[in-house]
Structures are given as C-alpha cells and as structure tokens.
Design an enzyme around this catalytic site. Structure first.
Site, PDB file in Angstrom:
ATOM      1  N   LYS A  76       0.845  -1.204   0.000  1.00 22.97           N
ATOM      2  CA  LYS A  76       0.000   0.000   0.000  1.00 22.97           C
ATOM      3  C   LYS A  76       0.875   1.246   0.000  1.00 22.97           C
ATOM      4  CE  LYS A  76      -3.829   2.048   2.675  1.00 22.97           C
ATOM      5  NZ  LYS A  76      -4.622   1.922   3.919  1.00 22.97           N
ATOM      6  N   SER A  82      -9.567   1.517   3.161  1.00 19.14           N
ATOM      7  CA  SER A  82      -8.778   2.331   2.250  1.00 19.14           C
ATOM      8  C   SER A  82      -7.715   1.531   1.489  1.00 19.14           C
ATOM      9  CB  SER A  82      -8.080   3.458   3.019  1.00 19.14           C
ATOM     10  OG  SER A  82      -7.188   2.924   3.976  1.00 19.14           O
ATOM     11  N   SER A 128      -9.553  -0.702   7.406  1.00 14.68           N
ATOM     12  CA  SER A 128      -9.029  -0.605   6.043  1.00 14.68           C
ATOM     13  C   SER A 128      -8.308  -1.830   5.515  1.00 14.68           C
ATOM     14  CB  SER A 128      -8.089   0.585   5.922  1.00 14.68           C
ATOM     15  OG  SER A 128      -8.849   1.747   5.751  1.00 14.68           O
TER      16      SER A 128
HETATM   17  N1  GLN Z   1     -12.997   3.743   6.707  1.00 12.33           N
HETATM   18  C1  GLN Z   1     -12.321   4.210   7.878  1.00 12.33           C
HETATM   19  C2  GLN Z   1     -11.984   5.676   7.741  1.00 12.33           C
HETATM   20  O1  GLN Z   1     -12.268   6.237   6.725  1.00 12.33           O
HETATM   21  C3  GLN Z   1     -11.119   3.395   8.157  1.00 12.33           C
HETATM   22  C4  GLN Z   1      -9.932   3.815   7.377  1.00 12.33           C
HETATM   23  C5  GLN Z   1      -8.723   3.050   7.760  1.00 12.33           C
HETATM   24  O2  GLN Z   1      -8.783   2.027   8.452  1.00 12.33           O
HETATM   25  N2  GLN Z   1      -7.584   3.561   7.361  1.00 12.33           N
HETATM   26  O3  GLN Z   1     -11.441   6.259   8.645  1.00 12.33           O
END
Ligand code: GLN
Length: 477
Positions: A79, A154, A178
């Site tokens: 990532k 994400s 994420s």
């Molecule tokens: N969807 C969550 C957010 O937008 C989690 C994102 C993540 O785990 N980086 O904060």
C-alpha cells in the site's frame, strides 16, 4: 508460470527444485502485473529495479546454499502509505505525488530480509481515509470480482492485487477497518494484528493510536507467514510490543473443538441482508467443527462510530499539519505571505475528505470543545475496550460480520460521507480496542459478491485467531 495460482509454499518449492530462479519469477510476475493492472488500477506504480535487485539477492543465497528466507521470491504489493526508500510513496495524495522517501519502513526491511520481492505500490484512499478507495487523488480502484464495484478501502489496491492474482501477498494499513473491509469485499484474507504487534515506523501517520500494518493473502497460512515476518519489537517505534512472536502458521492445526465463540447481539440485530445469511452459515460451519457458540453483548457498540470519528480526526488533524508546502514536495504556485503559502498549498493539495477531517479534528481539539468531544470520546473508547474484556471472560473469540453489505457500486456512496462512515460500524470497535481481528472469506451472495467473516481475539492472541480462520477456510473451500 501461472502467477495467480502461486502461494508462498509453491514459490519456495519452485525455487528449491530450480524450476525457475527468483529473477525469472520476478520478471514474469512484473510482466503479468503490468499487463493485468489496467483492469483494476490496483497498482499506482511498479518498482522493477528494486524487485529484480531483491530477486538477485535471493538467487545468490540459494546458490550459496543459504536459507533464502520464509518469503523467498514471493511477489508482494505494498500500500502506498508505507515508505519505500527511493520508490515514490504518494499516500494517494496530490501533496506527495512526487515524494521519494529517504528510508524504508521497518515492515519493508523485514519483508526483503525474508526474501520477499516488492513489485510495486498500491492505490488507496488519500492518507488512508475512506472505505472505497474512491478518495484517492489518482482515481479509484475497481473490484476484480465485479469491475463496476469498489474494492473497499482504504487499502483497496492491495486487496484487489491479491484477489486479481498480480501479487501473492500484500501489505495494507488499518486504522478503522481498512484491511478487513477490502479483504471482505474482494474475497481474500486480511489481518489487523494487535496494536503494536507490527512496527509503524515508516507508515505514514493517519491516526497514530489506531494505525496498524497488516497482511493480505489468498490463504490464512500465507497471511500467518507474512505476519510472522513483519511482527516484533522495533527500537524505531516506541509503541511496538516486545512480546515474543510465536509461530503463527503452526497455530493453524484445526483444533477448534470446544473453542467458545461469542456472537455480539448488537451486531446482528440490524443485519437482515444476504450478508447476514452468509455470516450465519459461516458460524454454523464453526459450530459443526465443535465450537460452542453463544450470544454476547457489546453494549457500547452504538457509540463506536462517533467515538472513532472524533479520535481519528483529532489525531489526523495533528498528523497532517506537517504538509505545509515547506517540507515534502507539493507547494502552491500562488504567491503571498507565509500564511498564504500554507493555506494555498493545503487548499490545493488535500482532497475533500482530508479537509473535512482536518476541520472536524481541529474543532474537537479546540479550546472549549476538547472536554466535550475529544476527552469524552477517549472515555467511551475505554468503555468499548472494556466490552471486549468482559466478552473475553466468557468466550475465546468474537465472530462477527466485517461490513453490513458486500462491495457497493463505484460512485454509490462517494457523495455521502456519513453513509460511508456508517459502513465502518463492525470494524472500528476492534480497532478502538486494539485487539487482533481479521476477515476470512466465508462465502458469497447470490450475485457472487464475497462476504468475509470477522474473527476477533484477545490482545496478542493471533494464534487463536488464525486457528479459527484456518478451520473455517478448510470448510469453506
Ligand atoms: N474507513 C475508515 C476511515 O475512513 C477506516 C480507514 C482506515 O482504516 N484507514 O477512517
């Protein structure tokens, strides 16, 4: 060479039997990934020179009769929030579009020391903020299972690369879901280890008290191998845990008879969709293996979204303050005072979601609101963690859905941030508690969309989590 069917073991067997060299495999894997990538856009960029150099080192070790390491020759996607020395790391943001880090994240160093081959960097929501990868400044990723749908987020690019077969394993980051949610959406395994289990050194900070690095894989065993490589104390991250790293793969021994599982009442009451049916069938399979299933209660669950979006935005507003046009790469062209430089750089550089979070986070930390919002959220976070402590007095693991629904259509929620936030309901509780949690494929809806089952265990009980996931995987496939 059939790249999508590779596993860590198959790569090793091929190398040891000299069916291919690490350089040959890497060259073929890069060719395949570059050819397939336009379908999903999982990778933002590749790093062929670095990959081939790493492969040469593996071939050298093999030639000298040395142990090439547990990830010898394995093609890996990373990532693009995890720093790679000399290889562009954008965090899905215009602000870092041309940023070349001067050092490697500890997880990267460990992957390569173990013989792993990093092929390239994967797309993600800007600074890991989002649940669909649509918040990337470089365009969205498509779900390889259904190209008109999101891969989740994400870490959508990493999940998509593993599902598509262009990497054997991948690294993602998880702050509130994420890793688990994109794993569920793409039908692969995704692991969020205990907070502090894997060093965050070189992981671009979003919300430091919640950020984790973890693996994606097509099997529980491959995920366990990767975690074993990247876990462990790191002097460069004061929050990394000194606890010894057990052999996670050895834990996958099928011995789940008598394991007590808790199904949280609060998670299931709204889950009437097809996702609920798939989860129920998964739980039934575990019951069939001799697990004892009982209902438990996690009463603070209703406050989890609000708590998370106060704490995560507060920390993000502070962490993102460093992107000021003076350090890093992007600087606004428009002239003016120093304050103008900051304002214009940040105004032009950040996407809408980051701005929303910086504003919200700054607000909840500001004088007069700190006690009412941030401090209150910290207290509720403790209640959420206590819910799990109580649960683990009665059961060995909690089983739950990962997401209320399977992969949604591209564009479906992108204009409705609140709907996007609400989709995190089942993943953020585990993040706030800092416990290990993972998504393991559990079946699919009638339309063929994958659904992951979430397994959560006590702090540092990754072995217990992998044992259950491995048993479920056996039954599902
Ligand atoms: N969807 C969550 C957010 O937008 C989690 C994102 C993540 O785990 N980086 O904060």
């Amino acid at each position: 060479m059939d790249i999508p069917s590779l596993t860590i073991d198959r790569v090793r067997e091929g190398l040891v039997a000299s069916r291919f060299s690490a350089v040959e495999l890497t060259t073929e894997a890069l060719r395949f990934a570059e050819a397939e990538n336009p379908r999903t856009g999982a990778y933002l960029h590749f790093c062929p020179e670095r990959a081939v150099a790493a492969a040469r080192r593996v071939d050298g070790r093999l030639a000298r009769g040395e142990d090439p390491g547990p990830l010898a020759g394995v093609p890996i996607a990373v990532k693009d929030v995890i720093l790679t020395k000399g290889v562009r790391t954008t965090c899905g943001s215009r602000l870092l579009e041309h940023y070349i880090p001067p050092y490697d994240a500890t997880a990267i160093t460990r992957l390569e020391s173990a013989g792993g081959i990093i092929l390239g960097k994967t797309n993600c929501d800007e600074f890991a903020m989002g649940s669909s990868t649509e918040n990337s400044a470089f365009g969205p990723v498509r779900n390889p299972v259904a190209l008109d749908r999101v891969p989740g987020g994400s870490s959508g690019g990493s999940a998509a690369a593993v599902a598509q077969g262009t990497a054997v394993v991948a690294l993602g980051s998880d702050t509130g879901g994420s890793i688990r949610q994109p794993a569920s959406f793409c039908g692969v395994v995704g692991v969020t280890p205990t907070y502090g289990r894997v060093s965050r050194y070189g992981l671009t900070a979003f919300a430091s008290s919640l950020d984790h690095i973890g693996p994606f894989a097509r099997s529980v065993s491959d995920a366990a191998t990767v975690l074993g490589v990247i876990a462990g104390r790191d002097p460069s991250d004061a929050t990394s845990a000194a606890a010894p790293v057990p052999d996670y793969r050895a834990a996958i021994d099928g011995r789940v008879k008598g394991v007590k599982l808790g199904l949280p009442r609060e998670y299931l009451k709204d889950l009437t969709s097809e996702t609920g049916e798939v989860i129920e069938r998964g739980v039934e399979r575990l019951r069939g293996l001799g697990c004892e299933v009982r209902e438990i209660s996690l009463p603070a669950t209703g406050y989890a979204i609000a708590t998370y979006y106060v704490i995560a935005t507060a920390e993000a507003s502070s962490n993102l303050a460093r992107y000021d046009g003076v350090r890093y790469t992007f600087r606004s062209e428009s002239s003016g005072t120093l304050a103008d430089l900051y304002r214009n750089t940040r105004g032009e550089g950040f996407g809408a979601e980051c701005k929303r979070r910086i504003m919200l986070g700054t607000y909840v930390l500001s004088h007069g609101y700190y006690d009412a919002y941030y401090l209150k959220a910290q207290k509720v976070r403790t209640l959420i963690a206590r819910d799990f402590e109580h649960a683990f007095q009665q059961v060995d693991a909690v089983v739950a859905p990962v997401s209320p629904f399977p992969a949604f259509k591209l564009g479906e929620k992108v204009d409705d941030p609140l709907a996007m936030y609400l989709s995190d309901i089942y993943t953020i509780t585990g993040s706030l508690a800092g416990i290990p949690c993972m998504s393991v494929p559990s079946g699919a809806t009638r339309a063929g969309l994958p659904v992951g089952l979430q397994i959560l265990t006590r702090h540092f009980d990754e072995p217990g989590m992998f044992r259950l996931a491995g048993a479920l995987e056996q039954q599902t496939s």
